[in-house]
Design an enzyme around this catalytic site. Structure first.
Site, PDB file in Angstrom:
ATOM      1  N   LYS A  95       0.809  -1.227   0.000  1.00 13.75           N
ATOM      2  CA  LYS A  95       0.000   0.000   0.000  1.00 13.75           C
ATOM      3  C   LYS A  95       0.840   1.275   0.000  1.00 13.75           C
ATOM      4  CE  LYS A  95      -4.418  -1.653   1.046  1.00 13.75           C
ATOM      5  NZ  LYS A  95      -4.224  -2.989   1.636  1.00 13.75           N
ATOM      6  N   SER A 122       1.662 -10.023  -0.893  1.00 11.74           N
ATOM      7  CA  SER A 122       1.319  -8.604  -0.771  1.00 11.74           C
ATOM      8  C   SER A 122       1.655  -7.972   0.572  1.00 11.74           C
ATOM      9  CB  SER A 122      -0.171  -8.398  -1.086  1.00 11.74           C
ATOM     10  OG  SER A 122      -0.979  -9.204  -0.252  1.00 11.74           O
ATOM     11  N   GLU A 151      -9.725   6.943   3.293  1.00 13.24           N
ATOM     12  CA  GLU A 151     -10.614   5.998   3.965  1.00 13.24           C
ATOM     13  C   GLU A 151      -9.778   4.770   4.319  1.00 13.24           C
ATOM     14  OE1 GLU A 151     -10.100   5.958   0.757  1.00 13.24           O
ATOM     15  OE2 GLU A 151      -9.766   3.799   0.485  1.00 13.24           O
TER      16      GLU A 151
HETATM   17  C1  LIG Z   1      -5.105  -4.050   1.518  1.00 11.83           C
HETATM   18  C2  LIG Z   1      -4.420  -5.325   1.263  1.00 11.83           C
HETATM   19  C3  LIG Z   1      -4.808  -6.206   0.222  1.00 11.83           C
HETATM   20  C4  LIG Z   1      -6.012  -5.960  -0.636  1.00 11.83           C
HETATM   21  O1  LIG Z   1      -6.001  -4.813  -1.394  1.00 11.83           O
HETATM   22  P1  LIG Z   1      -5.761  -4.802  -2.971  1.00 11.83           P
HETATM   23  O2  LIG Z   1      -6.106  -3.432  -3.361  1.00 11.83           O
HETATM   24  O3  LIG Z   1      -6.689  -5.838  -3.550  1.00 11.83           O
HETATM   25  O4  LIG Z   1      -4.344  -5.155  -3.198  1.00 11.83           O
HETATM   26  C5  LIG Z   1      -4.064  -7.348  -0.006  1.00 11.83           C
HETATM   27  N1  LIG Z   1      -3.001  -7.658   0.768  1.00 11.83           N
HETATM   28  C6  LIG Z   1      -2.597  -6.855   1.784  1.00 11.83           C
HETATM   29  C7  LIG Z   1      -1.415  -7.268   2.596  1.00 11.83           C
HETATM   30  C8  LIG Z   1      -3.286  -5.672   2.068  1.00 11.83           C
HETATM   31  O5  LIG Z   1      -2.885  -4.894   3.084  1.00 11.83           O
END
Ligand SMILES: *Cc1c(COP(=O)(O)O)cnc(C)c1O
Length: 395
Positions: free
Chosen positions: A91, A379, A113
């Site tokens: 993010k 992610s 948000e």
């Molecule tokens: C917020 C988040 C997501 C989901 O958000 P996307 O916009 O779909 O990437 C996925 N993995 C992590 C670790 C997150 O913090």
């Protein structure tokens, strides 16, 4: 990048996207739309952004050959380590990009948000770094459920405002943030956290996250001699880490794109966030896309064990990738994701975020060949999910 899978001049991805917004928001969106490409494509902007990604976020993130996972699934698994970014997920790539854009537009106040608080923390971090005022809207229920992230945002100097309407979750926080923006168009920039919302936001966020696939290409070339994997796999909530992971491969049709959404307690359980599997076309937060709704067009509250995936919609680009069969969409239940979280931890010594664990479920649901190269985007890290893991694994 021009691609039939990217946004067109009208702000559409095929039949999806657009900017369905209240009239009072029109001037803000028009302004952003008319300047964003010119701003982010200047060499000065790019230089500042790349420097921050390198020195502050810690990029490039490694592309790691996961030997034991590869052995178990009889293929070649590489992990794109977004979990190693500052603040623990992808993010921050987007929050820093958008805050630089806000500065270029002369804005002094940032709003955002947040659901679970991950985007709130990333944005509050960027604001602390830049010395900018920061207001984070968060559902009252989420504030209760996500105390550690609320504390982080406050420590970083952000003001956390509770959204008391509706179910008091992400959707309501988004509505409050939009209301704030309408009231403060002059000094305020709204940083959206995923590839959702009215055009040009999905494109802005995808561009800032595209560094993921840009690095993957270079790193794969070094490691395998080819820039192109056979598969790229990512989890989807709104879809920003998936968009960034796919971005530089969209037009290379030999690279198969796999998105994994969260089906919660199961597709037919009524407790799910599997938007592509269950959704119909509708409009949410200014964008035409698939969303989970009842017969009257009311949005059905989504559910997933991972707070980052329980969004009732999905970014318009993903809706288009589904419509054109460019991407394969899978879904994973809470239990399937939990099992993979433990397996990845035990085989690789990496505790993944609950969201990311959903992506790994693809290893069980698809047949990969021994010679295939499979890149999975990890992610985020699992630190924020330890209370869930303690509970579910009796630790
Ligand atoms: C917020 C988040 C997501 C989901 O958000 P996307 O916009 O779909 O990437 C996925 N993995 C992590 C670790 C997150 O913090």
């Amino acid at each position: 990048m021009s691609s039939k899978y990217n946004v067109d001049e009208k702000g559409m991805y095929g039949q999806f996207g657009g900017a369905y917004i209240p009239e009072m928001l029109q001037p803000n969106i028009d302004k952003l739309k008319s300047v964003y490409l010119d701003v982010i494509n200047t060499p000065e902007f790019s230089k500042k952004y790349v420097k921050l990604l390198k020195d502050y976020v810690g990029r490039p993130t490694p592309l790691y050959y996961a030997e034991r996972l590869s052995e178990k699934y009889k293929t070649n698994v590489y992990l794109k380590r977004e979990d190693l970014n500052h603040t623990g997920a992808h993010k921050i790539n987007n929050s820093l990009g958008q805050i630089l854009l806000a500065q270029e537009l002369g804005k002094t106040r940032i709003i955002a948000e947040t659901g679970a608080g991950q985007h709130g923390v990333a944005t509050a971090t960027a604001c602390a770094l830049m010395g900018m005022d920061c207001v984070i809207y968060m559902g009252a229920l989420d504030i209760e459920r996500q105390a550690p992230n609320v504390a982080r945002m406050k420590m970083l100097g952000a003001k956390v405002v509770a959204a008391e309407s509706g179910n008091q979750t992400l959707k309501d926080a988004t509505n409050e943030a939009l209301r704030d923006w309408i009231c403060n168009p002059e000094d305020t920039f709204y940083i959206i956290g995923s590839v959702v919302g009215p055009h040009p936001y999905p494109d802005i966020v995808a561009r800032f996250q595209s560094v993921i696939s840009e690095e993957t290409k270079t790193q794969l070339k070094e490691k395998t001699g080819s820039e192109y994997p056979d598969y790229v796999v990512a989890c989807v909530g709104g879809g920003s880490n998936a968009s960034g992971s796919f971005y530089n491969f969209l037009d290379d049709e030999q690279v198969k794109l796999v998105a994994v959404e969260a089906s919660g307690l199961g597709i037919d359980s009524g407790e799910t966030a599997a938007t592509i599997a269950l959704g119909d076309i509708g409009i949410i937060h200014g964008s035409k896309t698939f969303l989970i709704q009842d017969d009257d067009g009311q949005i059905i509250e989504p559910y997933s064990i991972s707070a980052g995936l329980d969004y009732p919609g999905i970014g318009p680009q993903h809706a288009h990738l589904k419509d054109t069969d460019r991407a394969i969409f899978l879904d994973a239940t809470d239990q399937e994701a939990l099992d993979m979280a433990l397996e990845v931890t035990r085989l690789e010594g990496i505790i993944p975020a609950m969201e990311s664990a959903h992506a790994f479920v693809a290893l069980n649901k698809m047949e990969f060949k021994p010679e295939d190269t499979v890149v999975i985007t990890l992610s985020g890290r699992g630190d924020k999910d330890m209370s869930t893991y303690m509970d579910r694994f009796s630790l």
